[in-house]
Write a protein that holds these residues in place. Structure first.
Motif, PDB file in Angstrom:
ATOM      1  N   ALA A  53       0.824  -1.210   0.000  1.00  0.00           N
ATOM      2  CA  ALA A  53       0.000   0.000   0.000  1.00  0.00           C
ATOM      3  C   ALA A  53       0.860   1.264   0.000  1.00  0.00           C
ATOM      4  N   GLY A  54       2.187   1.075  -0.093  1.00  0.00           N
ATOM      5  CA  GLY A  54       3.088   2.215  -0.112  1.00  0.00           C
ATOM      6  C   GLY A  54       3.954   2.234  -1.353  1.00  0.00           C
ATOM      7  N   ALA A  55       5.046   1.459  -1.311  1.00  0.00           N
ATOM      8  CA  ALA A  55       6.010   1.481  -2.402  1.00  0.00           C
ATOM      9  C   ALA A  55       5.405   1.020  -3.729  1.00  0.00           C
ATOM     10  N   LEU A  56       4.568  -0.020  -3.697  1.00  0.00           N
ATOM     11  CA  LEU A  56       4.015  -0.561  -4.941  1.00  0.00           C
ATOM     12  C   LEU A  56       3.171   0.456  -5.701  1.00  0.00           C
ATOM     13  N   ILE A  57       2.421   1.281  -4.984  1.00  0.00           N
ATOM     14  CA  ILE A  57       1.499   2.210  -5.644  1.00  0.00           C
ATOM     15  C   ILE A  57       1.947   3.673  -5.511  1.00  0.00           C
ATOM     16  N   GLY A  58       3.198   3.868  -5.093  1.00  0.00           N
ATOM     17  CA  GLY A  58       3.742   5.219  -5.040  1.00  0.00           C
ATOM     18  C   GLY A  58       3.211   6.080  -3.927  1.00  0.00           C
ATOM     19  N   GLN A  59       2.874   5.461  -2.806  1.00  0.00           N
ATOM     20  CA  GLN A  59       2.374   6.214  -1.659  1.00  0.00           C
ATOM     21  C   GLN A  59       3.360   6.176  -0.495  1.00  0.00           C
ATOM     22  N   ALA A  60       3.193   7.088   0.444  1.00  0.00           N
ATOM     23  CA  ALA A  60       4.133   7.220   1.554  1.00  0.00           C
ATOM     24  C   ALA A  60       3.989   6.052   2.524  1.00  0.00           C
ATOM     25  N   ALA A  93       2.706  10.233   8.692  1.00  0.00           N
ATOM     26  CA  ALA A  93       2.558  10.995   9.925  1.00  0.00           C
ATOM     27  C   ALA A  93       3.197  12.366   9.809  1.00  0.00           C
ATOM     28  N   ALA A  94       4.347  12.439   9.145  1.00  0.00           N
ATOM     29  CA  ALA A  94       5.031  13.720   9.008  1.00  0.00           C
ATOM     30  C   ALA A  94       4.225  14.709   8.183  1.00  0.00           C
ATOM     31  N   ALA A  95       3.441  14.215   7.231  1.00  0.00           N
ATOM     32  CA  ALA A  95       2.658  15.094   6.355  1.00  0.00           C
ATOM     33  C   ALA A  95       1.251  15.353   6.885  1.00  0.00           C
ATOM     34  N   ASP A  96       0.856  14.710   7.983  1.00  0.00           N
ATOM     35  CA  ASP A  96      -0.509  14.853   8.485  1.00  0.00           C
ATOM     36  C   ASP A  96      -0.696  16.224   9.131  1.00  0.00           C
ATOM     37  N   ASN A  97      -1.913  16.773   9.016  1.00  0.00           N
ATOM     38  CA  ASN A  97      -2.178  18.092   9.592  1.00  0.00           C
ATOM     39  C   ASN A  97      -2.638  18.036  11.041  1.00  0.00           C
ATOM     40  N   ARG A  98      -2.744  16.841  11.604  1.00  0.00           N
ATOM     41  CA  ARG A  98      -3.077  16.654  13.028  1.00  0.00           C
ATOM     42  C   ARG A  98      -4.433  17.251  13.405  1.00  0.00           C
ATOM     43  N   ASP A  99      -5.391  17.136  12.516  1.00  0.00           N
ATOM     44  CA  ASP A  99      -6.726  17.639  12.843  1.00  0.00           C
ATOM     45  C   ASP A  99      -7.607  16.576  13.477  1.00  0.00           C
ATOM     46  N   GLY A 100      -7.049  15.402  13.718  1.00  0.00           N
ATOM     47  CA  GLY A 100      -7.818  14.327  14.335  1.00  0.00           C
ATOM     48  C   GLY A 100      -8.448  13.379  13.349  1.00  0.00           C
ATOM     49  N   GLY A 101      -8.437  13.719  12.073  1.00  0.00           N
ATOM     50  CA  GLY A 101      -9.013  12.854  11.056  1.00  0.00           C
ATOM     51  C   GLY A 101      -8.013  11.837  10.542  1.00  0.00           C
ATOM     52  N   PRO A 102      -8.440  10.974   9.642  1.00  0.00           N
ATOM     53  CA  PRO A 102      -7.537   9.952   9.100  1.00  0.00           C
ATOM     54  C   PRO A 102      -6.450  10.583   8.239  1.00  0.00           C
ATOM     55  N   PRO A 103      -5.266   9.997   8.214  1.00  0.00           N
ATOM     56  CA  PRO A 103      -4.196  10.558   7.393  1.00  0.00           C
ATOM     57  C   PRO A 103      -4.419  10.265   5.916  1.00  0.00           C
ATOM     58  N   ARG A 104      -3.650  10.912   5.074  1.00  0.00           N
ATOM     59  CA  ARG A 104      -3.731  10.695   3.639  1.00  0.00           C
ATOM     60  C   ARG A 104      -2.707   9.647   3.229  1.00  0.00           C
ATOM     61  N   GLY A 105      -3.176   8.602   2.560  1.00  0.00           N
ATOM     62  CA  GLY A 105      -2.276   7.528   2.172  1.00  0.00           C
ATOM     63  C   GLY A 105      -2.848   6.694   1.052  1.00  0.00           C
ATOM     64  N   GLY A 106      -2.317   5.476   0.899  1.00  0.00           N
ATOM     65  CA  GLY A 106      -2.719   4.622  -0.200  1.00  0.00           C
ATOM     66  C   GLY A 106      -3.520   3.413   0.239  1.00  0.00           C
ATOM     67  N   ILE A 107      -4.340   2.911  -0.665  1.00  0.00           N
ATOM     68  CA  ILE A 107      -5.135   1.703  -0.449  1.00  0.00           C
ATOM     69  C   ILE A 107      -4.939   0.803  -1.657  1.00  0.00           C
ATOM     70  N   PHE A 108      -4.620  -0.454  -1.407  1.00  0.00           N
ATOM     71  CA  PHE A 108      -4.447  -1.424  -2.484  1.00  0.00           C
ATOM     72  C   PHE A 108      -5.604  -2.399  -2.445  1.00  0.00           C
ATOM     73  N   LEU A 109      -6.292  -2.563  -3.573  1.00  0.00           N
ATOM     74  CA  LEU A 109      -7.470  -3.425  -3.657  1.00  0.00           C
ATOM     75  C   LEU A 109      -7.302  -4.387  -4.826  1.00  0.00           C
TER      76      LEU A 109
END
Length: 332
Positions: free
Chosen positions: A146-153, A159-175
């Motif tokens: 869900a990271g390297a394969l699809i070009g996601q962090a 965590a470093a890029a998250d805005n800490r607003d309490g919501g879910p972070p931005r990332g990748g999902i592999f299906l």
């Protein structure tokens, strides 16, 4: 993504989707169960911010990194496996902390790396992977898929890029989706699997993955959903102190709903809509308008100035006699 994935899987036998810059905050079974309901096999995984210590470590490095697998069944709900690679999902740890419950031994460590059963301390420290190095290996696989394969962090960069607003972070999902009819046993795979699952479920003490969730879903559809009073109070506070309609109160319970509150979806929303419509339809009157008209006076109880003379129907509750009807607002 499922709308495009299913036809491709039926055409090619295998289809994969990479969801990027996504915010996943729910259980993964919701992503794979609809595919299995159409006769496809599905696998989904996603990473999260660092919360799990790798085997041998005492600091968070992996996310809880859940994965879900769904297998179609004959004439029934799909078999669905949905689990984190951690000893316990972080959401369950947070729920235990909110309810003041202790965790089982071996779930996590505190900020100093010492084992603890206090969920609040585990949230400050790290959750352990399930099965030691086995769960750690699965967490590593999810990071790569869900990271390297699809070009996601990876989790740390997420965590470093998250805005800490309490919501879910931005990332990748592999299906991933597969059509079992396009593999080696197109005519017998379903009966083959059903026989195996029947033998498995016949073993004493065995419950197939997803059975409890399916039973809870049927019960909730029939009986409603029960939530703790503390959680209900938090929901009301988040909604600005709004109170639900009578249908959402516990059966036989007082107006402030101690204990468990029984919530029926849509009841309260419809009640608000009806109240709003009544308010818009009601004539706008200022105090004293009715009394200023010839022969008019306010409610005998002094609670409203909107009562006035009308065709004799029944006496006002406060007037005792006379051609006065009840206050339109029901107060007199």
């Amino acid at each position: 993504a499922r709308t495009h994935l299913a036809p491709l899987a039926r055409e090619q036998g295998v289809a994969a989707a990479a969801l990027v810059d996504a915010h996943h905050f729910s259980a993964l079974w919701a992503d794979v169960e609809p595919l299995a309901a159409t006769g496809l096999v599905a696998l989904c995984m996603t990473s999260y911010m660092p919360a799990v210590a790798p085997a041998g470590a005492r600091v968070p490095f992996f996310g809880t990194n859940p994965m879900a697998f769904a297998w179609p069944r004959a004439g029934g709900a799909a078999l669905v496996v949905d689990q984190a690679s951690a000893a316990m999902a972080r959401g369950e740890v947070m729920l235990a902390a909110r309810e003041g419950k202790a965790l089982p031994p071996g779930v996590g460590v505190d900020a100093a790396g010492a084992p603890t059963c206090d969920p609040a301390e585990v949230l400050k420290g790290a959750i352990l992977p399930f099965g030691g190095h086995k769960g750690s290996g699965i967490a590593l696989m999810v990071e790569l898929m869900a990271g390297a394969l699809i070009g996601q962090a990876f989790s740390g960069l997420t965590a470093a890029a998250d805005n800490r607003d309490g919501g879910p972070p931005r990332g990748g999902i592999f299906l991933l989706s597969l059509d079992p009819y396009r593999f080696g046993d197109a005519g017998g795979w379903l009966d083959h699997a059903e026989g195996f699952l029947a033998r498995l479920s016949a073993l004493e003490g065995v419950r197939l993955p997803g059975d409890r969730r399916a039973a809870n879903r049927r019960r909730s559809d029939a009986e409603g959903v029960e939530i703790p009073a503390k959680l209900w109070a938090e929901v009301l506070a988040a909604a600005g102190g709004w109170r639900a309609c009578a249908a959402c109160r516990p059966v036989g319970g007082p107006s402030r709903w101690p204990g468990a509150a029984r919530c029926r979806p849509g009841h309260a929303r419809r009640a608000r809509v009806r109240a709003s419509r009544r308010a818009r339809a009601a004539p706008r009157r200022r105090p004293g308008d009715a009394a200023a008209r010839a022969g008019d006076r306010g409610c005998a109880r002094g609670r409203s100035a909107t009562c006035g003379p009308a065709r004799p129907r029944r006496p006002c509750a406060g007037a005792g006699a006379g051609p006065w009807r009840r206050c339109p607002r029901g107060r007199g």
